[in-house]
Structures are given as structure tokens and as C-alpha cells.
Design an enzyme around this catalytic site. Structure first.
Site, mmCIF file in Angstrom:
data_model
loop_
_atom_site.group_PDB
_atom_site.id
_atom_site.type_symbol
_atom_site.label_atom_id
_atom_site.label_comp_id
_atom_site.label_asym_id
_atom_site.label_seq_id
_atom_site.Cartn_x
_atom_site.Cartn_y
_atom_site.Cartn_z
ATOM 1 N N LYS A 104 54.018 55.029 57.564
ATOM 2 C CA LYS A 104 54.716 56.207 57.059
ATOM 3 C C LYS A 104 55.208 55.937 55.640
ATOM 4 C CE LYS A 104 58.368 59.442 58.463
ATOM 5 N NZ LYS A 104 59.498 59.653 59.392
ATOM 6 N N HIS A 106 57.287 58.027 53.750
ATOM 7 C CA HIS A 106 58.490 58.746 53.357
ATOM 8 C C HIS A 106 59.530 58.598 54.471
ATOM 9 C CE1 HIS A 106 56.164 61.547 55.858
ATOM 10 N NE2 HIS A 106 57.312 62.084 56.195
#
Length: 224
Positions: A104, A106
Site C-alpha cells: 500500500k 498511501h
């Protein structure tokens, strides 16, 4: 055989996780039984499942670990259920950690879900069933790239006691030999046969002479 092991075998049957018949496995092998931990779906089932894992971990590894790592995807609910049960049964707060299939970029960035890993963390890996040992080849490098952790061992629900990728030892023994940490299961397929062979459970004999012969034949070919 310990009482919790007998209870776990019956629990797998009750939840339709352990089934007998004719099945084609992902490996292509034709097997007379099938185990699908994905069939544990209710809160009550997951609570009980976590308890069985916690008892097996405590029996085989004690309390000397910090993190329970459950590989995505099935390992995520297994890890969560087990750290909750471990806290309730043994009074120790264990962190849970899992990997994402894709990192991921963010918010909560990175490849890990749950607790972060730190150098020196003592980790136990939790999985459902290891047939050929392929998933650990993906899991172990992830752990090693996140921190200098100490993998104390691995726990699975059922040791199928089949040949692993190298075709000599069982998958769990191959993992132990290759990576240098201990491997254990809540129960083995030998435990299952011992407990259910020609012994009725809830009015049904799940492993009769015909099924026992089919299982013996299967292990003549694929047993470790």
C-alpha cells in the site's frame, strides 16, 4: 492423544472443514479427504478455532514469542482469532501481523497489515494446511526483508504428512530442514485416522474399512 486434539478433529468434521470422499487437490493429486479451513465462517467457529491454535502453540512453543504472522489471505483471520484466544487462555498479549498481496502506497503504507516488525521480534507463522510447502517460499522472504526477526516456528491446523516439493520429507519437515525453525500442527492425519477409524461420531463412521484402504493407498504413493 490430548483431549483438545480429539475435540479439534470432531470440530473439523462438525464444521464441514474435514471431508472424506474423492477430491482433486491444487497439486493435481487425487485424495480421499479434503481440508478447507475457509469453511470456518462464524464468530463461534473462529473463537473455538483460535483456542485450538493457541493451545497447540502454547504446548509446542510456550510463551517465548512476540508476534503471530498469518500470511494473506487465510492466515489473517487465523492470526487475529488466535492472538485473542491466546490472551484469554494464557494471559499474554501477542501482536498479530499479516502481509498484503500488494504493498500500500498511501495511509498505512507498506506490505504489512497489523503490527510492524522490529529487529529481534520472535515470530511464529500460522497457516491452515501445508500440503507441498509452496506458500512459505513467498512468506519467509517477506518476513526477512521487513526486519531481522527470529522465526521461532510455524503452526498449521493439520499435518497431512505428505511428501513436500522435494519429494522425500513431509512438507513441514522440508520447511524445518530448509529454514531452520520448528514446525508443528494441531493434529496430524495419523491422529485423525486413529480417532475416527471404525469409531462412530454423531452416529456416523467417517473412516470405515473402505475409506481406510483408500487413505492407505494414497499414502503409499504420497506419504512422507
Amino acid at each position: 492423544m490430548e483431549a483438545y486434539k480429539r475435540e479439534f478433529i470432531e470440530f473439523m468434521v462438525d464444521c464441514n472443514v474435514l471431508k472424506f470422499g474423492e477430491f482433486t487437490l491444487k497439486s493435481g493429486r487425487k485424495a480421499p479427504f479434503f481440508v478447507n479451513a475457509g469453511a470456518f465462517v462464524t464468530g463461534e467457529q473462529l473463537k473455538k478455532l483460535g483456542g485450538f491454535y493457541a493451545k497447540a502453540i502454547h504446548e509446542n512453543y510456550g510463551d517465548d514469542f512476540d508476534v503471530l504472522f498469518g500470511p494473506a489471505y487465510k492466515g489473517i483471520p487465523l492470526g487475529v482469532a488466535t492472538v485473542i484466544a491466546y490472551s484469554e487462555l494464557f494471559g499474554k498479549s501477542i501482536r498479530y501481523c499479516s502481509n498484503r498481496k500488494e504493498a500500500k502506497d498511501h495511509g498505512d503504507v507498506g506490505i504489512l497489515l497489523g503490527s510492524k516488525l522490529s529487529d529481534g521480534d520472535k515470530v511464529i507463522i500460522i497457516e491452515d494446511v501445508t500440503t507441498a510447502g509452496t506458500s512459505i517460499q513467498e512468506t519467509y522472504p517477506i518476513l526477512m526483508t521487513q526486519a531481522k526477526v527470529d522465526v521461532k516456528g510455524m503452526i498449521v491446523s493439520l499435518n497431512r504428512m505428505e511428501k513436500g516439493l522435494e519429494g522425500k520429507l513431509s512438507a513441514l519437515d522440508e520447511i524445518k530442514e530448509k529454514y531452520g525453525f520448528n514446525t508443528h500442527a494441531i493434529v496430524t492425519i495419523q491422529d485423525v485416522m486413529e480417532h475416527l477409524y471404525n469409531k462412530p461420531y454423531n452416529g456416523t463412521i467417517y473412516i470405515d474399512d473402505k475409506m481406510k484402504a483408500a487413505m492407505d493407498k494414497y499414502y503409499d504413493s504420497y506419504g512422507a
